[in-house]
Structures are given as C-alpha cells and as structure tokens.
Design a protein around this motif. Structure first.
Motif, PDB file in Angstrom:
ATOM      1  N   SER A 399       0.831  -1.210   0.000  1.00  0.00           N
ATOM      2  CA  SER A 399       0.000   0.000   0.000  1.00  0.00           C
ATOM      3  C   SER A 399       0.862   1.255   0.000  1.00  0.00           C
ATOM      4  O   SER A 399       0.525   2.250  -0.650  1.00  0.00           O
ATOM      5  N   LYS A 400       1.972   1.225   0.724  1.00  0.00           N
ATOM      6  CA  LYS A 400       2.884   2.367   0.725  1.00  0.00           C
ATOM      7  C   LYS A 400       3.432   2.630  -0.676  1.00  0.00           C
ATOM      8  O   LYS A 400       3.566   3.776  -1.108  1.00  0.00           O
ATOM      9  N   LEU A 401       3.741   1.554  -1.389  1.00  0.00           N
ATOM     10  CA  LEU A 401       4.292   1.708  -2.734  1.00  0.00           C
ATOM     11  C   LEU A 401       3.252   2.194  -3.739  1.00  0.00           C
ATOM     12  O   LEU A 401       3.614   2.611  -4.846  1.00  0.00           O
ATOM     13  N   GLN A 402       1.966   2.107  -3.361  1.00  0.00           N
ATOM     14  CA  GLN A 402       0.917   2.602  -4.250  1.00  0.00           C
ATOM     15  C   GLN A 402       0.801   4.118  -4.200  1.00  0.00           C
ATOM     16  O   GLN A 402       0.109   4.726  -5.010  1.00  0.00           O
ATOM     17  N   ASN A 403       1.460   4.725  -3.212  1.00  0.00           N
ATOM     18  CA  ASN A 403       1.389   6.173  -3.046  1.00  0.00           C
ATOM     19  C   ASN A 403       1.955   6.862  -4.275  1.00  0.00           C
ATOM     20  O   ASN A 403       2.953   6.435  -4.845  1.00  0.00           O
ATOM     21  N   ARG A 404       1.317   7.979  -4.679  1.00  0.00           N
ATOM     22  CA  ARG A 404       1.762   8.707  -5.865  1.00  0.00           C
ATOM     23  C   ARG A 404       3.109   9.399  -5.654  1.00  0.00           C
ATOM     24  O   ARG A 404       3.841   9.644  -6.602  1.00  0.00           O
ATOM     25  N   ASP A 405       3.406   9.754  -4.402  1.00  0.00           N
ATOM     26  CA  ASP A 405       4.668  10.431  -4.122  1.00  0.00           C
ATOM     27  C   ASP A 405       5.821   9.434  -4.079  1.00  0.00           C
ATOM     28  O   ASP A 405       5.646   8.269  -3.742  1.00  0.00           O
ATOM     29  N   SER A 406       7.001   9.929  -4.402  1.00  0.00           N
ATOM     30  CA  SER A 406       8.194   9.082  -4.354  1.00  0.00           C
ATOM     31  C   SER A 406       8.458   8.631  -2.928  1.00  0.00           C
ATOM     32  O   SER A 406       8.343   9.409  -1.986  1.00  0.00           O
ATOM     33  N   ARG A 407       8.813   7.344  -2.765  1.00  0.00           N
ATOM     34  CA  ARG A 407       9.139   6.803  -1.444  1.00  0.00           C
ATOM     35  C   ARG A 407      10.601   6.370  -1.385  1.00  0.00           C
ATOM     36  O   ARG A 407      10.986   5.560  -0.559  1.00  0.00           O
ATOM     37  N   LEU A 408      11.413   6.927  -2.287  1.00  0.00           N
ATOM     38  CA  LEU A 408      12.801   6.504  -2.374  1.00  0.00           C
ATOM     39  C   LEU A 408      13.575   6.829  -1.102  1.00  0.00           C
ATOM     40  O   LEU A 408      14.532   6.146  -0.754  1.00  0.00           O
ATOM     41  N   VAL A 409      13.160   7.877  -0.389  1.00  0.00           N
ATOM     42  CA  VAL A 409      13.876   8.289   0.817  1.00  0.00           C
ATOM     43  C   VAL A 409      13.788   7.218   1.900  1.00  0.00           C
ATOM     44  O   VAL A 409      14.771   6.904   2.573  1.00  0.00           O
ATOM     45  N   THR A 410      12.611   6.644   2.080  1.00  0.00           N
ATOM     46  CA  THR A 410      12.404   5.669   3.168  1.00  0.00           C
ATOM     47  C   THR A 410      12.292   4.240   2.662  1.00  0.00           C
ATOM     48  O   THR A 410      12.002   3.338   3.455  1.00  0.00           O
ATOM     49  N   LEU A 508      19.754   1.739  -2.797  1.00  0.00           N
ATOM     50  CA  LEU A 508      18.610   2.212  -2.020  1.00  0.00           C
ATOM     51  C   LEU A 508      19.051   2.839  -0.699  1.00  0.00           C
ATOM     52  O   LEU A 508      18.530   3.871  -0.271  1.00  0.00           O
ATOM     53  N   LYS A 509      20.033   2.190  -0.062  1.00  0.00           N
ATOM     54  CA  LYS A 509      20.527   2.710   1.221  1.00  0.00           C
ATOM     55  C   LYS A 509      21.189   4.071   1.033  1.00  0.00           C
ATOM     56  O   LYS A 509      20.887   5.031   1.770  1.00  0.00           O
ATOM     57  N   ASN A 510      22.081   4.177   0.059  1.00  0.00           N
ATOM     58  CA  ASN A 510      22.788   5.438  -0.182  1.00  0.00           C
ATOM     59  C   ASN A 510      21.844   6.548  -0.630  1.00  0.00           C
ATOM     60  O   ASN A 510      21.968   7.704  -0.200  1.00  0.00           O
ATOM     61  N   ALA A 511      20.899   6.206  -1.515  1.00  0.00           N
ATOM     62  CA  ALA A 511      19.954   7.213  -2.015  1.00  0.00           C
ATOM     63  C   ALA A 511      19.073   7.746  -0.886  1.00  0.00           C
ATOM     64  O   ALA A 511      18.810   8.953  -0.808  1.00  0.00           O
ATOM     65  N   GLY A 512      18.613   6.840  -0.009  1.00  0.00           N
ATOM     66  CA  GLY A 512      17.773   7.274   1.105  1.00  0.00           C
ATOM     67  C   GLY A 512      18.491   8.245   2.020  1.00  0.00           C
ATOM     68  O   GLY A 512      17.925   9.256   2.451  1.00  0.00           O
ATOM     69  N   VAL A 513      19.755   7.962   2.317  1.00  0.00           N
ATOM     70  CA  VAL A 513      20.548   8.844   3.191  1.00  0.00           C
ATOM     71  C   VAL A 513      20.848  10.159   2.484  1.00  0.00           C
ATOM     72  O   VAL A 513      20.730  11.242   3.066  1.00  0.00           O
ATOM     73  N   PHE A 514      21.229  10.088   1.212  1.00  0.00           N
ATOM     74  CA  PHE A 514      21.646  11.271   0.464  1.00  0.00           C
ATOM     75  C   PHE A 514      20.486  12.246   0.250  1.00  0.00           C
ATOM     76  O   PHE A 514      20.670  13.472   0.308  1.00  0.00           O
ATOM     77  N   LEU A 515      19.302  11.709   0.000  1.00  0.00           N
ATOM     78  CA  LEU A 515      18.151  12.568  -0.279  1.00  0.00           C
ATOM     79  C   LEU A 515      17.553  13.189   0.975  1.00  0.00           C
ATOM     80  O   LEU A 515      16.822  14.178   0.895  1.00  0.00           O
ATOM     81  N   ASN A 516      17.849  12.633   2.123  1.00  0.00           N
ATOM     82  CA  ASN A 516      17.267  13.120   3.372  1.00  0.00           C
ATOM     83  C   ASN A 516      17.955  14.422   3.806  1.00  0.00           C
ATOM     84  O   ASN A 516      19.146  14.426   4.113  1.00  0.00           O
ATOM     85  N   PRO A 517      17.233  15.541   3.839  1.00  0.00           N
ATOM     86  CA  PRO A 517      17.854  16.827   4.202  1.00  0.00           C
ATOM     87  C   PRO A 517      18.441  16.830   5.612  1.00  0.00           C
ATOM     88  O   PRO A 517      19.376  17.580   5.889  1.00  0.00           O
ATOM     89  N   GLU A 518      17.908  15.995   6.503  1.00  0.00           N
ATOM     90  CA  GLU A 518      18.407  15.974   7.873  1.00  0.00           C
ATOM     91  C   GLU A 518      19.832  15.425   7.952  1.00  0.00           C
ATOM     92  O   GLU A 518      20.533  15.639   8.950  1.00  0.00           O
ATOM     93  N   SER A 519      20.263  14.703   6.903  1.00  0.00           N
ATOM     94  CA  SER A 519      21.618  14.144   6.885  1.00  0.00           C
ATOM     95  C   SER A 519      22.594  15.027   6.118  1.00  0.00           C
ATOM     96  O   SER A 519      23.739  14.625   5.882  1.00  0.00           O
ATOM     97  N   LYS A 520      22.159  16.202   5.740  1.00  0.00           N
ATOM     98  CA  LYS A 520      22.923  17.063   4.835  1.00  0.00           C
ATOM     99  C   LYS A 520      24.372  17.277   5.275  1.00  0.00           C
ATOM    100  O   LYS A 520      25.316  17.062   4.508  1.00  0.00           O
TER     101      LYS A 520
END
Length: 680
Positions: A399-410, A508-520
């Motif tokens: 169901s989470k993957l059905q979301n229209r927004d990108s879920r690549l971060v999490t 997936l691991k690297n992209a999630g960390v890189f895209l997260n602004p809190e890890s900037k």
C-alpha cells in the motif's frame, strides 16, 4: 408685472426698495435621495412624481416641497401600491428563472446519461461553460463538430503536448515505462511512457510519449520499436537512465530481454523491478511454500455457486451471502495472493456456514465431496486463518508503494523493517540480529537458530482456534503442522526478499541517506561519487572533482526548512523531501549550467522508478481511452487524445493556450480539407 420671476419697481424715488424674490429650480443631485422624482416638462420650478404621476411646484421650498409631497396621504398610498406590484413582479421573475435553471439542469443530466459521462465530467463541463461561454457572441459562433474536434486533437493539441514531453526528455534524465499488451485491430501497439522529475511542479511525473506499431512481441521487436521512437523524436539515448516494465523474462530477463539489450548500449541503466514488485513476489513465494490447495478450494466454491441461482438462494436463506465477484478473482492467472487477501478473509468468515452446508448437501457429486472434504480439513482451515496474519505486513508495504509520491527516501528502511518483522517471527533474537546485519541466508536453514513452536507467532485467530479445538487438534497432530507451515512461509519470504533486493541494496541505502535533508551536513563527498557510479554516471577524474566541489556548495548552502517550503501540515517524510529537492534545484541549479553534474545526479535519483502503481494507473488510462473511442478514429487521433489527457496536470477549464496554438486550431479544419481533397 412682466411675468413670473420678474421684479416690480415703484416710480417713487423716496420709497425704500423691496428685496428681489428668487425662485428655486430643480437639482439633479436630489435624485440620489428621492429616486421617484424626475424633471418636469413644465419647467425647472416643477418636478414630476413618478409614483403619483403628477407635477408639483418647488419654486418656493425646493427640497422642502419634495419632502412635504412625500409625506402626503396620496403619495403614501400610491407608494404602498407600487411596492406590492414590484414585489409580485420580482417573485414571478425569480420563479421563472428558477424554473429555467431546473429545466437546464435536468436536460444536462440527461445528456450525461445519454453519452455515459461521469458526474465529475459534468462538473468540469459546467465550469468550462461558465468560463468560456459567458459571452453570447462566443456561444453563437462556436462550432466544434466531430471533424473539427478530431482535427484539433490530432493535428494541433496532441502534437503540442507530445512535443512538450519530447523537449523535456531531450534535456532531462528520464525513465522509460513499457507496456506491450495493447491491440489495435490485428496489430500490436507498444505503449511508451516516460517519467522525469519536473522541477517546476516539484514532483516526479509520468507522461505519454508515443504508441507505435510493433511488428511482434519478441524482445528484439520491442527494443527496435523503442529505439526507433527515440530516433524519431531525436531524444539522446544517454538521457535514458532507468527502465520499468512487467516483471517477466521478455522485458527484464537477464538474457535476451529488452533490458539486457538496453544495458548492452548503456550498462548503467537502473531497473528497480525487483523492489517494485517485492511485496507481490514474496507473497506468492510464501503461499507456494505452504503447499495447500487454497486456490483450488476457492475456485471450486465459486464454480459451485455461480452455476445455479437456486444454490445461492438456498445459502441466503441460511443468512450467508457469498461474494461471487470477489471469489471470481481467484481465476485470474497468474494468481496474485497479495491482491487476494480479501478473498482469504471472506472464505475464512464463510467457513462455519459453508462446512455444514456441504456436509448436508443433497448432491453428492465428486466436486461437492471434494469441497466438503477440504472444508473439514482443520489444517487447511488454520492455513486460511494464518494467512490473514502472515500477509498483513506485505499488504501494508504494498500500500505504501501505491502512493503517488516518491518513497525513495524511506524505501530502504521500509524493506529493512519487513525483513526485521519476518525474521523476528522465525528466528531467535541473536540469530535474527545476525541475519539482518550479515544477510546470511544459511541461518534460515539452521534448526538451532529457529524459535520453538510455541514462540512462533501465528496470529490471534489461529491461537483462538487452537484453544477452542484443543482436544480434536492435538490428536491429529495438526498444531505441529501449522507451526511448520508458518516457518516455511517466513523462510520463503525472507529468502526471496533478500534475493530480490540484493542487487540494489546499496543504491537504495545510499539514495535514502543522500536525499534526506536531515543528513545534509553528515554526508561525505565520497557518497555522492559512489551514487553517481551506481546510477550509471560514468565520470572522468576531472568530473569527479567537479561533483565534489558542487556537492560542497550544496552542503554549505543555507538550510531550507522542509515543512515550511512544502506544507507545514504535511507529515509524510517522502512528500516533504520531494518538495525540498524541488526547491533546492530551483534555487541552486536554476541557471543554465549552474552545478551541472550535481543537478544531473539529483534528477537521476528523483526519477528512479520504485513502484509500479503510478505507471499501471497510466497504462489503465490508455486502455480506457482506447476502449471508449470509436474505432473510426485513426491511430494518430488516438495518440493525440492520449497526449492531451495524460500530459496536462491542470483542469481543462484552467488551461490557457498560447497564441500559436489558437492560430493553428483556427486553421486545423481547412488544412485537413486541403489534404483530403489532394488525396482524391
């Protein structure tokens, strides 16, 4: 006396002179206070009362004379009569208008029904009419019959939207989505969609590109068709960075597939198909590991009741309602158990009623005997109850993957959470922790690492059933079997999940960390270089140093508040992050040539396909439009309709088309007529 308004002089010179007498004349400003007066034909010293229909003098008192007339009995009585007449006329006019509006609404609903339009479509039509048809001259002159509408869609608007998409693909990295299951008469069509991150809209969008004829359904034919389309539109092959399609051998197989041919041209093309279909694949593998006749039982029950209305009625008299449409979905091939969780629950709920029904059924046909035998099988009953519990985490993940927004971060965290959950249901804590850390599949075959039977989680419904039927179950050794099946299910799910996500685990691991602004401020430049390599950006040594410099510029720039820049009320991390990167790309990379390598890396990451839900919605729109249009339309007209429908995010009544499009629309029919005559 010479006349009214003149002054009489005495001939006696010793007599004191009298004051000159002045008369008051009508003033237009009085109309603002007394709307019932008008200038009189008798002259400026008189006014006309429109209520009483008479003239009276104002030469002496002026405004006072008007007030004195207004307070007269005659004027008051006449005023009451006028107010009554006006109120009656106004009420009649309102009734007449309301009747006309109701008649128009009724006729409008009739039109919607006649043409099988949705109520939402009707609402849009009304908004369109109010915006574009307010001018009566426009309404009189507007004409858009079948030929003209087809010409505008096919030759003007369709190409306009298609060219807009092509322009984006020429300058942005994009993902291509393919669907080969489209027939056009005896011909096969290949539906080509593209996805890219639209900086202005601050989101990942999927657009319709083209739908060319495909000579066959072989991987070579599909590949050639795709390449020919890119050459036709002059789209650089280097901008194609990701691929998504059905998870079958022809499209995504390791050899002799469309994907393998694309990788031979560009080895860095990313395909996250294993992750997109992860929940679905794992659920199927888990159910298969149970080796239980689940589909056979559901299919037999559906066939039995759907063959006779009398059988359905008899079951209804017992207070049981079988949802045949729901059970019918089991006949779809291949069976997708993740989508059939509702079927499993429905059969489980019906079980107490179906069991006595088939035991006492008058007909003892072989099919009835088989259904009765299976319904009496407690082990099979427990499997149905267990699957309601076992499939729930996969359903939630899906169901989470059905979301229209990108879920690549999490997405990496979501996959890890599923692995942790099933590992905790199967393995001892120490073994589970080691399995998650080292991803060692051998632990799943180690009996010493497994939980004891009583520690394996089966779900509340299984536990309750075991408690109620403890005496009959223990003798049949059924309890041990359900624990074993639960272990088999978890083992199969975990193995498949690790195998399917292993290829892109690091990405997936690297992209999630890189895209997260809190890890900037915690990120290293090496991570940016690694990500560029993982998504196929072949950088030279000089370009690597340039990427490191550009990454430092981003890293040391002012921090943007994610929620403030998107929506302070939005709590979805993924939605906020997508908005954040839209803002970053506009502010830091808005100028042409500014931070080019860093910008491309971010656009590649943000366009990666992680879910097949949005493409499937788009392919469904293609099928729907194709099914609803009349077969007299040409393929070019159908492509035009799809380009208009799928490549515009704004509502139809909000779009403002540029002058050149309006000019082309004016000439569309005449151009068509000239071409048509030249063919005769």
């Amino acid at each position: 006396m010479d006349g009214e308004g003149s002054v009489v002089e005495d001939e006696n010179p010793f007599k004191s002179p009298e004051k000159k007498r002045r008369f008051t004349s009508f003033q237009s400003s009085w109309k603002s206070s007394f709307d019932w007066i008008a200038e009189s034909r008798r002259g400026p010293q008189h006014v006309t009362c429109k209520i009483c229909g008479c003239d009276f003098t104002i030469s002496h008192g002026g405004r006072h004379d008007i007030q004195r007339h207004a307070s007269s009995e005659k004027h008051r009585q006449n005023s009451k009569h006028v107010l009554y007449v006006r109120s009656t006329q106004g009420h009649d006019e309102q009734n007449s208008c309301a009747t006309k509006v109701t008649a128009a609404e009724t006729a409008f609903v009739s039109m919607i029904a006649e043409h099988n339009l949705s109520f939402t479509c009707g609402e849009h039509i009304l908004k369109f009419i109010k915006k574009h048809c307010a001018d009566p001259e426009v309404v009189k002159k507007i004409s858009c019959g079948g030929t003209k509408a087809a010409c505008i869609a096919r030759d003007v608007m369709g190409p306009k939207y298609q060219n807009d998409v092509v322009a984006m693909c020429r300058k942005l990295p994009f993902c291509v989505y393919l669907d080969k299951n489209m027939d056009w008469g005896e011909e096969k069509l290949l539906v080509i969609l593209v996805g890219f991150f639209d900086v202005d809209l601050e989101k990942n969008v999927i657009r319709f590109l083209d739908m060319p004829r495909c000579v066959s359904e072989t991987s070579q034919a599909v590949f050639d068709c795709l390449m020919e389309t890119m050459r036709k539109f002059n789209v650089p092959a280097g901008n194609l960075v990701a691929f998504s399609s059905e998870n079958d051998a022809l499209m995504t197989g390791s050899e002799d597939s469309v994907l393998s041919r694309l990788k031979s041209l560009s080895p860095g093309i990313v395909n996250l198909g294993g992750v997109c279909h992860l929940a679905e694949i794992c659920s199927n593998v888990g159910v298969e590991a149970l080796s239980a006749p689940l589909a056979e039982l559901v299919s037999d029950i559906h066939s039995y009741f759907s063959s006779s209305a009398h059988k359905q009625h008899r079951l209804k008299t017992l207070g049981v309602l079988v949802d045949l449409e729901l059970l019918k979905t089991i006949k779809c091939a291949p069976v997708r158990w993740l989508h059939l969780s509702k079927v499993i629950k429905h059969v489980s709920d019906l079980w107490p009623a179906l069991l006595p029904y088939f035991i006492n059924c008058e007909s003892r046909a072989s099919k009835v005997e088989l259904i009765s035998e299976r319904l009496q099988n407690q082990e099979l009953r427990l499997v149905f109850l267990y699957l309601q519990f076992a499939l729930q985490p996969l359903c939630q993940f899906h169901s989470k993957l059905q979301n229209r927004d990108s879920r690549l971060v999490t997405l990496h965290e979501d996959v890890n959470r599923i692995i942790q959950l099933y590992a905790g249901r199967l393995l001892k804590p120490e073994a589970a922790a080691k399995f998650i850390t080292e991803r060692d599949l051998s632990l799943l075959d180690d009996v010493d690492s497994m939980l004891q039977n009583e520690e394996i989680r089966l779900g509340s419904e299984v536990r309750e059933y075991l408690r109620v039927h403890a005496s009959s179950i223990s003798s049949a050794d059924t309890e041990k079997k359900i624990y074993k099946k639960a272990a088999l299910f978890c083992t199969a799910v975990l193995k498949k999940m690790l195998q399917s996500s292993a290829e892109h685990y690091s990405l997936l691991k690297n992209a999630g960390v890189f895209l997260n602004p809190e890890s900037k401020l915690k990120l290293s430049g090496k991570l940016a270089v690694d990500l560029a390599s993982q998504v196929g950006m072949c950088l030279t040594g000089e370009e690597e140093y340039q990427l490191l410099d550009e990454f430092s510029v981003y890293q040391l720039s002012d921090t943007i508040d994610v929620k403030t820049e998107s929506n302070p009320h939005v709590n979805d991390t993924n939605a906020c992050v997508v908005k954040y990167w839209g803002t970053v790309l506009k502010q830091m990379c808005g100028s042409e040539g500014e931070l080019p390598i860093f910008k491309k890396l971010m656009l590649v990451l943000l366009c990666l396909p992680h879910s097949h839900a949005e493409p499937q919605r788009a392919f469904s729109i293609v099928q729907k439009v194709k099914a609803e249009v009349r077969h007299c339309l040409t393929l070019k007209a159908l492509i035009g309709l799809l380009s208009i429908k799928m490549n515009e995010d704004r509502e139809c009544f909000e779009v403002q088309y540029p002058t050149e499009i309006l000019e082309a629309a004016k000439k569309a029919t005449s151009v068509y007529n000239k071409e048509h005559k030249s063919l005769k």
